[in-house]
Design a protein around this motif. Structure first.
Motif, mmCIF file in Angstrom:
data_model
loop_
_atom_site.group_PDB
_atom_site.id
_atom_site.type_symbol
_atom_site.label_atom_id
_atom_site.label_comp_id
_atom_site.label_asym_id
_atom_site.label_seq_id
_atom_site.Cartn_x
_atom_site.Cartn_y
_atom_site.Cartn_z
ATOM 1 N N SER A 193 1.096 2.617 -3.433
ATOM 2 C CA SER A 193 -0.154 2.886 -4.142
ATOM 3 C C SER A 193 0.028 4.105 -5.049
ATOM 4 O O SER A 193 0.675 5.074 -4.666
ATOM 5 N N MET A 232 -5.959 7.033 -5.383
ATOM 6 C CA MET A 232 -5.452 5.712 -5.014
ATOM 7 C C MET A 232 -4.652 5.755 -3.712
ATOM 8 O O MET A 232 -4.655 4.792 -2.941
ATOM 9 N N GLN A 233 -3.978 6.873 -3.474
ATOM 10 C CA GLN A 233 -3.138 6.974 -2.289
ATOM 11 C C GLN A 233 -3.906 7.416 -1.049
ATOM 12 O O GLN A 233 -3.429 7.225 0.073
ATOM 13 N N GLN A 291 -7.425 2.705 0.621
ATOM 14 C CA GLN A 291 -7.345 1.464 -0.125
ATOM 15 C C GLN A 291 -8.471 1.412 -1.148
ATOM 16 O O GLN A 291 -9.645 1.503 -0.789
ATOM 17 N N SER A 299 0.816 -1.218 0.000
ATOM 18 C CA SER A 299 0.000 0.000 0.000
ATOM 19 C C SER A 299 0.846 1.263 0.000
ATOM 20 O O SER A 299 0.381 2.325 -0.407
#
Length: 324
Positions: A106, A153-154, A157, A103
């Motif tokens: 991301s 996206m960052q 999630q 993650s």
């Protein structure tokens, strides 16, 4: 064709060589700083919780929660939630623990896609104000949809299916121009950043060259000049970066956050709202990860570019001497 790819008189390197020099630094920088970018976005996306009497209002940047404290106790449970971060280190730990190490990277695909698009526009194309290249306004306009997807996206999630649903909802509600959401504060961030960066870079580089008694900057001088000038520019333009993030994370959240449409969309009104809700400190949310990100990013970018440019200049000179 040979004439188009011949070295330019000023720098004695071809456009292709200039693209390779700048592109290498961009890719290395993206891989290195993406985790810091994720942490910065998460810190900017959340808004400071505050209490009102016996009620507790909490906002994570996507939705508001009104929590009634029982006998004045229990409010601290909100601060312990894994979606709330108390600082840079806390964000790193919680993201890694609850979402996995992946993650932290991301948004890397749209970042790399932005680099490809920028290089496709010519030598020295840029997705960052510390790149040597065209106007930041033009760069922001071209890359803005990819920047919005990366920020989305960052910020939390998201699967690619969920991301696609967010984009479809935004386009259905506000049209294709919604993909350029946050363009205004991004321009207000990048144009001053670029001006501050290059002005300070030249000053610091000349000063370091004088101190080292050198006519030309070494790799380390370029690295230090880029880091110092990048830090100054990053701090002074951070409030606009916060506004950009908060504008872009609202994309496609109409169903989850129905009050988003009533929020002020003007950059200046958003600055006032953030200051009213979180104080001056709120305008500098994500300060530490942004500085830690931008300083080495600009240093790596400019020093790699200068190194690559020098390498290709010497290579071309050797070829000319050999008559090739």
């Amino acid at each position: 064709m040979a004439e188009k790819m011949s070295p330019s008189p000023g720098e004695a390197i071809t456009p292709l060589q200039q693209m390779l020099a700048s592109g290498t630094g961009a890719i290395l920088t993206s891989l290195f700083v993406t985790p810091l970018d994720v942490v910065k976005i998460r810190l900017q996306a959340q808004r400071t919780p505050f209490s009102k009497g016996k009620c507790f209002l909490y906002c994570n940047g996507l939705m508001d929660h009104l929590y009634v404290c029982q006998n004045g106790n229990g409010c601290t449970a909100w601060y312990k939630a894994h979606t709330h971060f108390t600082g840079t280190l806390d964000a790193f730990v919680k993201i890694t623990r609850y979402e996995g190490v992946r993650s932290l990277w991301s948004g890397l695909p749209p970042t790399l896609s932005g680099i490809t698009c920028a290089l496709g526009r010519g030598a020295g194309g840029t997705t960052s104000p510390c790149w040597p290249g065209p106007s930041p306004v033009g760069a922001v306009t071209v890359i803005s949809p990819l920047e919005l997807i990366r920020t989305k996206m960052q910020s939390r999630q998201l699967s690619y299916r969920e991301l696609g649903a967010c984009i479809q909802l935004a386009v259905a509600q506000d049209g294709w121009l919604s993909l350029w959401r946050g363009w205004g504060p991004t321009v207000l961030r990048d144009v001053p950043f670029s001006a501050l960066y290059w002005f300070n870079y030249e000053l610091v580089r000349e000063w370091l060259c004088r101190q080292a008694r050198r006519d030309e900057a070494t790799f380390m001088i370029s690295f230090m000049s880029g880091a110092i000038s990048g830090t100054v520019a990053a701090v002074l333009t951070l409030p606009f970066d916060v506004v950009k993030t908060q504008r872009q994370i609202e994309l496609g959240d109409g169903e989850v956050h129905p009050v988003a449409a009533s929020k002020p969309s003007s950059t200046w009104l958003l600055l006032r709202r953030i200051r009213a809700e979180s104080g001056t400190r709120g305008l500098f949310a994500g300060f530490l990860p942004r500085v830690i990100k931008v300083a080495p990013a600009c240093a790596i970018m400019i020093s790699t570019y200068e190194f690559g440019k020098t390498f290709f200049q010497k290579l071309n000179e050797e070829r000319q001497l050999r008559g090739l």
